[in-house]
Design an enzyme around this catalytic site. Structure first.
Site, PDB file in Angstrom:
ATOM      1  N   ILE A  97       2.245   5.044   2.766  1.00 18.21           N
ATOM      2  CA  ILE A  97       2.401   6.286   2.138  1.00 18.21           C
ATOM      3  C   ILE A  97       1.172   7.138   1.827  1.00 18.21           C
ATOM      4  O   ILE A  97       0.344   6.614   1.149  1.00 18.21           O
ATOM      5  CB  ILE A  97       3.184   6.079   0.917  1.00 18.21           C
ATOM      6  CG1 ILE A  97       4.558   5.572   1.056  1.00 18.21           C
ATOM      7  CG2 ILE A  97       3.407   7.352   0.198  1.00 18.21           C
ATOM      8  CD1 ILE A  97       5.447   5.356  -0.315  1.00 18.21           C
ATOM      9  N   TYR A  98       0.867   8.176   2.497  1.00 19.68           N
ATOM     10  CA  TYR A  98      -0.303   8.857   1.980  1.00 19.68           C
ATOM     11  C   TYR A  98       0.008  10.195   1.738  1.00 19.68           C
ATOM     12  O   TYR A  98       0.961  11.099   2.583  1.00 19.68           O
ATOM     13  CB  TYR A  98      -1.324   8.796   3.306  1.00 19.68           C
ATOM     14  CG  TYR A  98      -1.846   7.444   3.493  1.00 19.68           C
ATOM     15  CD1 TYR A  98      -2.591   6.861   2.507  1.00 19.68           C
ATOM     16  CD2 TYR A  98      -1.550   6.697   4.576  1.00 19.68           C
ATOM     17  CE1 TYR A  98      -3.230   5.695   2.587  1.00 19.68           C
ATOM     18  CE2 TYR A  98      -2.199   5.438   4.627  1.00 19.68           C
ATOM     19  CZ  TYR A  98      -2.998   4.859   3.819  1.00 19.68           C
ATOM     20  OH  TYR A  98      -3.582   3.754   4.107  1.00 19.68           O
ATOM     21  N   GLY A 109       4.509  11.800  -3.234  1.00 23.00           N
ATOM     22  CA  GLY A 109       4.451  10.325  -2.991  1.00 23.00           C
ATOM     23  C   GLY A 109       5.737   9.914  -3.413  1.00 23.00           C
ATOM     24  O   GLY A 109       6.137   8.758  -2.836  1.00 23.00           O
ATOM     25  N   ASN A 136      -7.881   0.285  -4.818  1.00 23.36           N
ATOM     26  CA  ASN A 136      -7.168   1.540  -5.019  1.00 23.36           C
ATOM     27  C   ASN A 136      -5.918   1.661  -6.136  1.00 23.36           C
ATOM     28  O   ASN A 136      -5.017   1.242  -6.070  1.00 23.36           O
ATOM     29  CB  ASN A 136      -6.337   1.804  -3.578  1.00 23.36           C
ATOM     30  CG  ASN A 136      -5.755   3.388  -3.419  1.00 23.36           C
ATOM     31  OD1 ASN A 136      -5.735   3.745  -4.574  1.00 23.36           O
ATOM     32  ND2 ASN A 136      -5.136   3.494  -2.374  1.00 23.36           N
ATOM     33  N   TYR A 143       2.826   1.852  -7.336  1.00 20.47           N
ATOM     34  CA  TYR A 143       3.636   0.872  -6.729  1.00 20.47           C
ATOM     35  C   TYR A 143       4.070  -0.198  -8.049  1.00 20.47           C
ATOM     36  O   TYR A 143       5.450  -0.278  -8.343  1.00 20.47           O
ATOM     37  CB  TYR A 143       3.101   0.087  -5.822  1.00 20.47           C
ATOM     38  CG  TYR A 143       3.048   0.598  -4.482  1.00 20.47           C
ATOM     39  CD1 TYR A 143       4.117   1.297  -3.947  1.00 20.47           C
ATOM     40  CD2 TYR A 143       1.720   0.919  -3.822  1.00 20.47           C
ATOM     41  CE1 TYR A 143       3.863   2.244  -2.608  1.00 20.47           C
ATOM     42  CE2 TYR A 143       1.600   1.658  -2.800  1.00 20.47           C
ATOM     43  CZ  TYR A 143       2.428   2.267  -2.277  1.00 20.47           C
ATOM     44  OH  TYR A 143       2.450   2.966  -0.874  1.00 20.47           O
ATOM     45  N   LYS A 145       4.635   1.157 -11.082  1.00 17.36           N
ATOM     46  CA  LYS A 145       5.547   2.121 -11.809  1.00 17.36           C
ATOM     47  C   LYS A 145       6.896   2.115 -11.120  1.00 17.36           C
ATOM     48  O   LYS A 145       7.955   2.350 -11.779  1.00 17.36           O
ATOM     49  CB  LYS A 145       4.940   3.481 -11.931  1.00 17.36           C
ATOM     50  CG  LYS A 145       5.773   4.619 -12.349  1.00 17.36           C
ATOM     51  CD  LYS A 145       5.203   5.684 -12.316  1.00 17.36           C
ATOM     52  CE  LYS A 145       5.655   6.610 -10.975  1.00 17.36           C
ATOM     53  NZ  LYS A 145       5.548   7.581 -10.676  1.00 17.36           N
TER      54      LYS A 145
END
Length: 172
Positions: A97-98, A109, A136, A143, A145
């Site tokens: 996911i970018y 996102g 990162n 993730y 969250k």
């Protein structure tokens, strides 16, 4: 923010898939890696033959977040043998996911993640999993969250550099 639409990519989206992939990966990781490792990774991961094969693989799918005619982010999902590590038939891997840096904090996102969740439920997967670079923290928080928990680590080859990814999982 303009209206964002998430659409499944097809072979007709080859150029857009490559462009958004290269742009977002470079924006996210260029400052933390050597120029040589970045160039090698971008060439290996986004060349025509590789992306065409991935777009045609029935166990992989790409979704592009579009703002009008501009791709601003994307999602890559894998099932079955396309998964990079687990290869569990009950799992759906979020390989990528970018989101373009210009759209960070604008829920792009989250929209892409929600698409992954929708696909996992449609496929009756038991869980989602992914690998995220240990350096990162923004992605790790995202993730966490969304209910992911760390369960292991693996090596991610960035050019010639071996980096550590935290493997995370979310039961459905």
């Amino acid at each position: 923010m303009e209206y964002i639409q998430v659409k499944k990519a097809t072979i007709d989206d080859l150029s857009a898939t490559q462009r958004i992939g290269r742009e977002t990966f470079f924006e996210t990781f260029a400052d933390s890696n050597t120029k040589e490792d970045m160039e090698k990774y971008l060439e290996d991961s986004f060349n025509n033959s590789r992306v065409i094969a991935e777009l045609r693989n029935p166990d992989s799918s790409f979704y592009i977040a579009w703002e009008n005619e501009n791709p601003v982010g994307y999602l890559k999902l894998n099932t079955g043998t396309a998964q990079t590590e687990q290869q569990d038939q009950k799992a759906l891997e979020i390989e990528r996911i970018y989101v373009k840096s210009s759209h960070h904090g604008k829920k792009v996102g989250q929209l892409l993640y929600e698409k992954a969740l929708e696909v996992a439920r449609e496929k009756h997967n038991s869980y989602l999993w992914l690998g995220v670079w240990e350096k990162n923290p923004r992605a790790i928080r995202f993730y966490e969250k969304n209910g992911f928990i760390a369960f292991d680590k693996h090596i991610f080859k960035m050019g010639n550099d071996e980096q550590i990814d935290i493997m995370m999982k979310k039961e459905l």
